[in-house]
Design a protein around this motif. Structure first.
Motif, PDB file in Angstrom:
ATOM      1  N   ALA A  78     -71.008 -43.856 -27.414  1.00 41.26           N
ATOM      2  CA  ALA A  78     -72.040 -43.914 -28.608  1.00 41.26           C
ATOM      3  C   ALA A  78     -73.118 -44.947 -28.210  1.00 41.26           C
ATOM      4  CB  ALA A  78     -71.404 -44.720 -29.836  1.00 41.26           C
ATOM      5  N   GLY A  79     -73.158 -45.747 -27.544  1.00 41.69           N
ATOM      6  CA  GLY A  79     -74.042 -46.759 -27.072  1.00 41.69           C
ATOM      7  C   GLY A  79     -75.163 -45.971 -25.945  1.00 41.69           C
TER       8      GLY A  79
ATOM      9  N   TYR B 134     -66.434 -51.716 -35.714  1.00 38.14           N
ATOM     10  CA  TYR B 134     -66.167 -52.502 -34.456  1.00 38.14           C
ATOM     11  C   TYR B 134     -66.755 -51.643 -33.278  1.00 38.14           C
ATOM     12  CZ  TYR B 134     -63.082 -56.087 -36.233  1.00 38.14           C
ATOM     13  OH  TYR B 134     -62.457 -57.063 -36.956  1.00 38.14           O
ATOM     14  N   VAL B 135     -66.609 -50.476 -33.509  1.00 38.88           N
ATOM     15  CA  VAL B 135     -67.295 -49.564 -32.202  1.00 38.88           C
ATOM     16  C   VAL B 135     -68.909 -49.648 -32.462  1.00 38.88           C
ATOM     17  CG1 VAL B 135     -67.656 -46.959 -31.409  1.00 38.88           C
ATOM     18  CG2 VAL B 135     -65.334 -47.753 -32.142  1.00 38.88           C
ATOM     19  N   THR B 136     -69.255 -49.512 -33.616  1.00 44.47           N
ATOM     20  CA  THR B 136     -70.682 -49.568 -33.775  1.00 44.47           C
ATOM     21  C   THR B 136     -71.321 -50.794 -33.389  1.00 44.47           C
ATOM     22  OG1 THR B 136     -70.517 -47.901 -35.790  1.00 44.47           O
ATOM     23  CG2 THR B 136     -72.578 -48.711 -35.563  1.00 44.47           C
ATOM     24  N   MET B 137     -70.347 -51.982 -33.695  1.00 42.63           N
ATOM     25  CA  MET B 137     -71.010 -53.188 -33.265  1.00 42.63           C
ATOM     26  C   MET B 137     -71.095 -53.238 -31.912  1.00 42.63           C
ATOM     27  SD  MET B 137     -69.148 -56.847 -34.113  1.00 42.63           S
ATOM     28  CE  MET B 137     -67.738 -56.647 -32.723  1.00 42.63           C
ATOM     29  N   GLY B 138     -70.202 -53.006 -31.368  1.00 41.10           N
ATOM     30  CA  GLY B 138     -70.281 -53.001 -29.716  1.00 41.10           C
ATOM     31  C   GLY B 138     -71.338 -52.162 -29.011  1.00 41.10           C
ATOM     32  N   MET B 139     -71.315 -50.885 -29.844  1.00 40.90           N
ATOM     33  CA  MET B 139     -72.668 -50.122 -29.418  1.00 40.90           C
ATOM     34  C   MET B 139     -73.856 -50.574 -29.550  1.00 40.90           C
ATOM     35  SD  MET B 139     -73.585 -46.336 -31.738  1.00 40.90           S
ATOM     36  CE  MET B 139     -74.817 -47.183 -32.658  1.00 40.90           C
ATOM     37  N   THR B 140     -74.085 -51.231 -30.778  1.00 39.68           N
ATOM     38  CA  THR B 140     -75.347 -51.825 -31.016  1.00 39.68           C
ATOM     39  C   THR B 140     -76.156 -52.815 -29.918  1.00 39.68           C
ATOM     40  OG1 THR B 140     -74.946 -51.803 -33.485  1.00 39.68           O
ATOM     41  CG2 THR B 140     -76.528 -53.158 -32.926  1.00 39.68           C
ATOM     42  N   ILE B 141     -75.164 -53.531 -29.513  1.00 35.49           N
ATOM     43  CA  ILE B 141     -75.707 -54.378 -27.922  1.00 35.49           C
ATOM     44  C   ILE B 141     -76.632 -53.551 -27.216  1.00 35.49           C
ATOM     45  CG2 ILE B 141     -75.024 -55.582 -25.996  1.00 35.49           C
ATOM     46  CD1 ILE B 141     -72.507 -56.209 -27.449  1.00 35.49           C
TER      47      ILE B 141
END
Length: 406
Positions: free
Chosen positions: A22-23, A140-147
């Motif tokens: 996703a990232g 949580y996936v999107t939070m990590g992706m947002t990095i």
């Protein structure tokens, strides 16, 4: 469904892999935003023309998502993701060596295959867990992706200053190779109920398209994302032309909205199961509206500094981070057996709307108007998202998430 084991492709993918695919999709969209003015100068075109690398990419992404969902429902998540990454690598090589704007735009449009990472990360999560847990896990996936997109424009600005805009595509290619290797080693197939044929899928679509819940959740995703895409369309002009920022300085300004988005995703991941998707969407959209009104108030008061304009975008990002995981979980839960198709179709609609708001927001900005027109577009998106949420909550007595609250 088996428990995920890292680097074991016989089990569902680890959350690290979902974040990575996703990232990379998010990074491909925004890494070179700070370099757009210099790219326009290099190719001898206007900013409005070079901006097609963003608006055209968003529009093409909408079309690609329509195909990605059914492909993954028919053939599986794993082969679809791997195929999309291969296309990304080839098209990125062409971007790196392009000598005219037409070749660059064509290769850029092919890069949209990487959107499979965002579309299918949501579908994979829904394959693994039920709706409420899916909202939390998507958060949580999107939070990590947002990095990744948080540092993307900053990295792109630094690379652009040091080596020129082509270095941005070198970075995409290198990271694409790493993610492809990770996917090959870790992403086990999660679609255990594949469609018998494409015709069978499309015959099932009318039931999806007839669902008020599908359209309600899709509207929330579209208008919430629309505010972000309006910002993407207008911020490079505001920073580079109105505020005379260098690419690296402009890239730093994107940290505000990305950091807020990451914070919203964290809160969504932690509390979506406790408070319900409806409350998360409503709170997030209200926050997004507040984040738009604050810089507008500063502009009306004559405060035109970069911090006054870009700083409050952290609130907009936070609101988006609260809203989107729950809205996307709703989309893929309307018809769980069509999770991939629902995610792709909803994403296509959202991206189509995003392309429109991106082009519109950038086209109405001039030195004379300043930044206010873009903020008004973002505010309109927020109000329309509120209307969609209220329809979901009160407009249909059979609404699934009203039952969920009870």
């Amino acid at each position: 469904m088996k428990t995920a084991r890292f680097l074991d492709r016989r089990s569902p993918p680890h959350i690290v892999t979902l974040v990575a695919i996703a990232g990379l999709s998010a990074l491909t969209m925004n890494i070179f935003l700070p370099s757009l003015p210099s790219m326009a100068k290099d190719f001898g075109v206007s900013y409005g023309t070079i901006q097609i690398l963003i608006s055209g990419y968003i529009a093409m992404t909408a079309l690609v998502q329509i195909a990605i969902g059914p492909l993954s429902d028919r053939f599986g998540r794993r082969p679809t993701v791997i195929g999309s990454l291969v296309i990304l690598l080839v098209s990125t090589l062409v971007c790196m060596v392009a000598t005219d704007i037409y070749t660059l735009v064509a290769a850029r449009l092919l890069q949209t295959a990487v959107v499979a990472g965002i579309v299918l990360s949501r579908a994979i999560v829904r394959d693994m867990v039920p709706m409420e847990e899916a909202a939390s896990m998507i958060g949580y996936v999107t939070m990590g992706m947002t990095i990744v997109p948080m540092i993307g424009p900053t990295l792109g600005g630094v690379l652009g200053d040091a080596f020129g805009w082509r270095a941005n595509f070198v970075a995409i290619f290198a990271l694409g190779v790493v993610v492809l290797a990770l996917v090959a080693a870790d992403l086990g197939e999660t679609n255990r109920n594949r469609s018998a044929s494409f015709s069978a899928q499309f015959k099932a679509w009318p039931g999806l398209l007839a669902s008020p819940q599908f359209w309600g959740y899709t509207a929330v995703v579209t208008f919430t994302s629309g505010a972000f895409f309006a910002f993407l369309g207008g911020a490079p002009f505001i920073g580079a032309t109105l505020m005379q920022m260098s690419p690296s300085t402009l890239g730093l300004q994107f940290i505000f909205i990305a950091a807020g988005y990451m914070g919203g995703n964290f809160v969504s991941g932690r509390y979506a199961r406790r408070y319900g998707t409806s409350n998360m969407m409503l709170a997030g959209t209200v926050a997004m509206i507040v984040g738009t009104l604050v810089p507008a108030a500063f502009l009306l008061a004559g405060v035109g500094s970069a911090l006054a304009f870009f700083g409050p975008q952290v609130i907009v990002g936070f609101g988006n981070g609260l809203t989107l995981p729950s809205a996307n979980a709703g989309v893929v839960s309307v018809k769980p057996h069509l999770a991939g198709s629902a995610s792709g179709l909803s994403g296509a609609i959202a991206m189509g709307g995003g392309a429109g708001t991106s082009v519109f927001a950038s086209s109405i900005l001039t030195v004379e108007t300043g930044a206010m027109p873009m903020l008004l577009v973002m505010l309109a998106c927020g109000l329309l998202a509120i209307a969609a949420i209220l329809y979901l909550r009160y407009g249909d007595p059979q609404d699934s998430w009203r039952a969920e609250e009870e």
